[in-house]
Design a protein around this motif. Structure first.
Motif, PDB file in Angstrom:
ATOM      1  N   SER A 140     -13.781  -0.316  67.468  1.00  0.00           N
ATOM      2  CA  SER A 140     -14.425   0.731  68.247  1.00  0.00           C
ATOM      3  C   SER A 140     -14.921   0.172  69.573  1.00  0.00           C
ATOM      4  O   SER A 140     -15.469  -0.921  69.631  1.00  0.00           O
ATOM      5  CB  SER A 140     -15.611   1.318  67.480  1.00  0.00           C
ATOM      6  N   SER A 141     -14.705   0.932  70.632  1.00  0.00           N
ATOM      7  CA  SER A 141     -15.159   0.607  71.994  1.00  0.00           C
ATOM      8  C   SER A 141     -14.474  -0.630  72.569  1.00  0.00           C
ATOM      9  O   SER A 141     -14.960  -1.208  73.530  1.00  0.00           O
ATOM     10  CB  SER A 141     -16.678   0.441  72.053  1.00  0.00           C
ATOM     11  N   LEU A 142     -13.347  -1.047  71.984  1.00  0.00           N
ATOM     12  CA  LEU A 142     -12.635  -2.213  72.509  1.00  0.00           C
ATOM     13  C   LEU A 142     -12.308  -2.028  73.981  1.00  0.00           C
ATOM     14  O   LEU A 142     -12.528  -2.923  74.802  1.00  0.00           O
ATOM     15  CB  LEU A 142     -11.348  -2.432  71.706  1.00  0.00           C
ATOM     16  N   CYS A 143     -11.759  -0.864  74.338  1.00  0.00           N
ATOM     17  CA  CYS A 143     -11.404  -0.614  75.738  1.00  0.00           C
ATOM     18  C   CYS A 143     -12.646  -0.532  76.622  1.00  0.00           C
ATOM     19  O   CYS A 143     -12.606  -0.959  77.780  1.00  0.00           O
ATOM     20  CB  CYS A 143     -10.594   0.678  75.861  1.00  0.00           C
ATOM     21  N   SER A 144     -13.739   0.000  76.080  1.00  0.00           N
ATOM     22  CA  SER A 144     -14.970   0.077  76.869  1.00  0.00           C
ATOM     23  C   SER A 144     -15.483  -1.310  77.203  1.00  0.00           C
ATOM     24  O   SER A 144     -15.981  -1.559  78.311  1.00  0.00           O
ATOM     25  CB  SER A 144     -16.051   0.863  76.099  1.00  0.00           C
ATOM     26  N   ARG A 145     -15.363  -2.246  76.253  1.00  0.00           N
ATOM     27  CA  ARG A 145     -15.807  -3.613  76.523  1.00  0.00           C
ATOM     28  C   ARG A 145     -14.928  -4.256  77.590  1.00  0.00           C
ATOM     29  O   ARG A 145     -15.401  -4.980  78.456  1.00  0.00           O
ATOM     30  CB  ARG A 145     -15.769  -4.434  75.233  1.00  0.00           C
TER      31      ARG A 145
ATOM     32  N   PRO B 133       3.204   7.176  74.287  1.00  0.00           N
ATOM     33  CA  PRO B 133       2.810   8.582  74.467  1.00  0.00           C
ATOM     34  C   PRO B 133       2.489   9.294  73.159  1.00  0.00           C
ATOM     35  O   PRO B 133       1.880  10.367  73.169  1.00  0.00           O
ATOM     36  CB  PRO B 133       4.039   9.198  75.156  1.00  0.00           C
ATOM     37  N   GLU B 134       2.914   8.686  72.018  1.00  0.00           N
ATOM     38  CA  GLU B 134       2.667   9.308  70.715  1.00  0.00           C
ATOM     39  C   GLU B 134       1.310   8.914  70.128  1.00  0.00           C
ATOM     40  O   GLU B 134       0.961   9.372  69.039  1.00  0.00           O
ATOM     41  CB  GLU B 134       3.769   8.895  69.724  1.00  0.00           C
ATOM     42  N   LEU B 135       0.564   8.048  70.840  1.00  0.00           N
ATOM     43  CA  LEU B 135      -0.733   7.618  70.313  1.00  0.00           C
ATOM     44  C   LEU B 135      -1.662   8.822  70.174  1.00  0.00           C
ATOM     45  O   LEU B 135      -1.920   9.535  71.153  1.00  0.00           O
ATOM     46  CB  LEU B 135      -1.367   6.589  71.247  1.00  0.00           C
ATOM     47  N   PRO B 136      -2.184   9.092  68.980  1.00  0.00           N
ATOM     48  CA  PRO B 136      -3.024  10.281  68.790  1.00  0.00           C
ATOM     49  C   PRO B 136      -4.374  10.143  69.488  1.00  0.00           C
ATOM     50  O   PRO B 136      -4.878   9.039  69.698  1.00  0.00           O
ATOM     51  CB  PRO B 136      -3.189  10.343  67.268  1.00  0.00           C
ATOM     52  N   SER B 137      -4.947  11.266  69.822  1.00  0.00           N
ATOM     53  CA  SER B 137      -6.233  11.270  70.527  1.00  0.00           C
ATOM     54  C   SER B 137      -7.337  10.655  69.671  1.00  0.00           C
ATOM     55  O   SER B 137      -8.293  10.083  70.192  1.00  0.00           O
ATOM     56  CB  SER B 137      -6.611  12.699  70.918  1.00  0.00           C
ATOM     57  N   SER B 138      -7.196  10.744  68.329  1.00  0.00           N
ATOM     58  CA  SER B 138      -8.218  10.182  67.449  1.00  0.00           C
ATOM     59  C   SER B 138      -8.298   8.668  67.599  1.00  0.00           C
ATOM     60  O   SER B 138      -9.379   8.080  67.606  1.00  0.00           O
ATOM     61  CB  SER B 138      -7.923  10.544  65.991  1.00  0.00           C
ATOM     62  N   ILE B 139      -7.130   8.008  67.735  1.00  0.00           N
ATOM     63  CA  ILE B 139      -7.101   6.553  67.934  1.00  0.00           C
ATOM     64  C   ILE B 139      -7.591   6.213  69.338  1.00  0.00           C
ATOM     65  O   ILE B 139      -8.330   5.241  69.541  1.00  0.00           O
ATOM     66  CB  ILE B 139      -5.678   6.005  67.711  1.00  0.00           C
ATOM     67  N   MET B 140      -7.196   7.036  70.309  1.00  0.00           N
ATOM     68  CA  MET B 140      -7.646   6.814  71.686  1.00  0.00           C
ATOM     69  C   MET B 140      -9.172   6.879  71.756  1.00  0.00           C
ATOM     70  O   MET B 140      -9.815   6.077  72.430  1.00  0.00           O
ATOM     71  CB  MET B 140      -7.031   7.876  72.601  1.00  0.00           C
ATOM     72  N   LYS B 141      -9.740   7.816  71.025  1.00  0.00           N
ATOM     73  CA  LYS B 141     -11.198   7.970  71.035  1.00  0.00           C
ATOM     74  C   LYS B 141     -11.886   6.736  70.448  1.00  0.00           C
ATOM     75  O   LYS B 141     -12.921   6.286  70.942  1.00  0.00           O
ATOM     76  CB  LYS B 141     -11.584   9.217  70.238  1.00  0.00           C
ATOM     77  N   ILE B 142     -11.291   6.181  69.375  1.00  0.00           N
ATOM     78  CA  ILE B 142     -11.864   4.978  68.753  1.00  0.00           C
ATOM     79  C   ILE B 142     -11.846   3.818  69.746  1.00  0.00           C
ATOM     80  O   ILE B 142     -12.831   3.097  69.907  1.00  0.00           O
ATOM     81  CB  ILE B 142     -11.071   4.600  67.490  1.00  0.00           C
ATOM     82  N   LEU B 143     -10.722   3.652  70.432  1.00  0.00           N
ATOM     83  CA  LEU B 143     -10.581   2.528  71.357  1.00  0.00           C
ATOM     84  C   LEU B 143     -11.514   2.640  72.551  1.00  0.00           C
ATOM     85  O   LEU B 143     -12.009   1.640  73.073  1.00  0.00           O
ATOM     86  CB  LEU B 143      -9.133   2.429  71.844  1.00  0.00           C
ATOM     87  N   PHE B 144     -11.768   3.887  72.994  1.00  0.00           N
ATOM     88  CA  PHE B 144     -12.582   4.090  74.189  1.00  0.00           C
ATOM     89  C   PHE B 144     -14.011   4.515  73.868  1.00  0.00           C
ATOM     90  O   PHE B 144     -14.774   4.829  74.781  1.00  0.00           O
ATOM     91  CB  PHE B 144     -11.944   5.145  75.090  1.00  0.00           C
ATOM     92  N   ASP B 145     -14.369   4.523  72.595  1.00  0.00           N
ATOM     93  CA  ASP B 145     -15.708   4.954  72.194  1.00  0.00           C
ATOM     94  C   ASP B 145     -16.779   4.184  72.963  1.00  0.00           C
ATOM     95  O   ASP B 145     -16.924   2.980  72.823  1.00  0.00           O
ATOM     96  CB  ASP B 145     -15.880   4.727  70.687  1.00  0.00           C
TER      97      ASP B 145
END
Length: 344
Positions: free
Chosen positions: A128-133, A100-112
């Motif tokens: 970048s976009s790891l989660c999108s892939r 829950p402490e993961l910052p939104s900036s890191i979340m944005k990188i993962l879901f870019d």
């Protein structure tokens, strides 16, 4: 070797921090990239040493010590096993997304979703976009899911297993001597050099494929006979596949159940009691490294799933225990120690 052990311990600590610590609030893109670099490093270590019993045993002990230390720091900490190193990037990603402490900036990188998504699997030089892939892959599986039953082996292995069965059926129908089919399987095995774990999943998927004809049943029988002749591959399957998958195979195929049981007894016969370690350890460098605890877990799961085996196995272990002197003292007979656990 000391450096490798330090790196393993450090990566286990990294996974714990990523999933359970507020430190991730300070992470930036460079920290995130370094974290995935270490995860990939551990996956490489697993690929390099998982078939080396001696090295694997040393690494398992290091991870055990590290896990004990982390349990004292993080409540409800989940141990990292040597086998977990094969999916270290996945564990890191799941840990981060669960924190829950993961910052939104890191979340944005993962879901870019703006970054290119054509990076080959296993080559995440840019996170970048790891989660999108991953989402793209899962979406494709969702669309294709009506074409196949849900399986523990994964979509790729499921499809490849079905294709393997089709090819075997075609070859066996053309050759009464079955030599072409055997050559085909040998070629597939050689072609999977360096991807032995995935090959085991494909074999499991093929054997679990629903058979609707005599030709498909014959193909599975042929594959089972071939697997029994490939002792090293059979042992690798039994040591790396999840126990639930091995039990499914044992329930489906009597031949596999008996072969699986023989592998377990073979592992036990290769063990000797280490006074310094206070446990049974394997002695042969040709064997897949399996701890005594894991051996007993395999036995218990198999006997629970196949109760008809119990009487015969217990009788055979008793005979082997008697041949060792029939002592009821721990550490004198691997068969006696196995029996004491099974009879509980």
């Amino acid at each position: 070797m000391e450096a490798v052990l330090r790196n393993l311990a450090g990566t286990a600590e990294l996974l714990a921090v990523a999933g359970r610590s507020g430190v991730v609030e300070q992470w930036d893109e460079q920290t995130l990239s370094r974290a995935f670099d270490w995860a990939r490093y551990c996956e490489h270590v697993f690929t390099r040493f998982h078939n080396n019993p001696g090295m694997r045993r040393i690494m398992e002990k290091q991870l055990q010590l590290t896990n004990q230390s982390l349990q004292a720091v993080f409540p409800a900490y989940t141990d990292v096993s040597f086998s977990d190193l094969s999916q270290c990037q996945h564990l890191l990603l799941v840990g981060l997304l669960s924190n829950p402490e993961l910052p939104s900036s890191i979340m944005k990188i993962l879901f870019d979703s703006m970054s290119p998504a054509d990076t080959k699997q296993g080559e995440y030089q840019d996170v970048s976009s790891l989660c999108s892939r991953i989402i793209q892959c899962k979406s494709a599986c969702k669309v294709l899911s009506p074409l196949t039953d849900v399986s523990a082996v994964g979509a790729d292995a499921e499809v490849q297993g079905a294709m393997l069965m089709e090819e075997l059926a075609a070859l066996l129908s053309q050759s009464s001597e079955a030599c072409r089919a055997e050559h085909f399987l040998d070629s597939v095995l050689q072609g999977c050099d360096g991807a032995a774990h995935h090959f085991c999943l494909v074999i499991a998927a093929a054997l679990l494929t629903t058979t609707n004809s005599a030709a498909q049943t014959a193909s599975q029988d042929f594959l089972l006979d071939w697997l029994q002749r490939k002792h090293s591959e059979l042992q690798h399957m039994c040591s790396t596949l999840p126990a639930t998958l091995l039990i499914d195979l044992s329930k489906r195929h009597l031949k596999f159940r008996d072969a699986y049981c023989s592998v377990l007894k073979n592992w036990a016969s290769d063990m000797e009691y280490s006074i310094s370690d206070g446990e049974w350890v394997q002695t042969s460098t040709n064997q897949t490294s399996v701890s005594f605890q894991r051996l007993t877990e395999h036995f218990l799961a198999l006997l629970e799933a196949c109760p008809s085996l119990r009487e015969g196995v217990v009788k055979e272990l008793n005979v082997l225990k008697i041949s060792d002197g029939d002592f009821d003292v721990r550490g004198l007979s691997v068969w006696g120690d196995l029996l004491s656990i099974i009879n509980k």
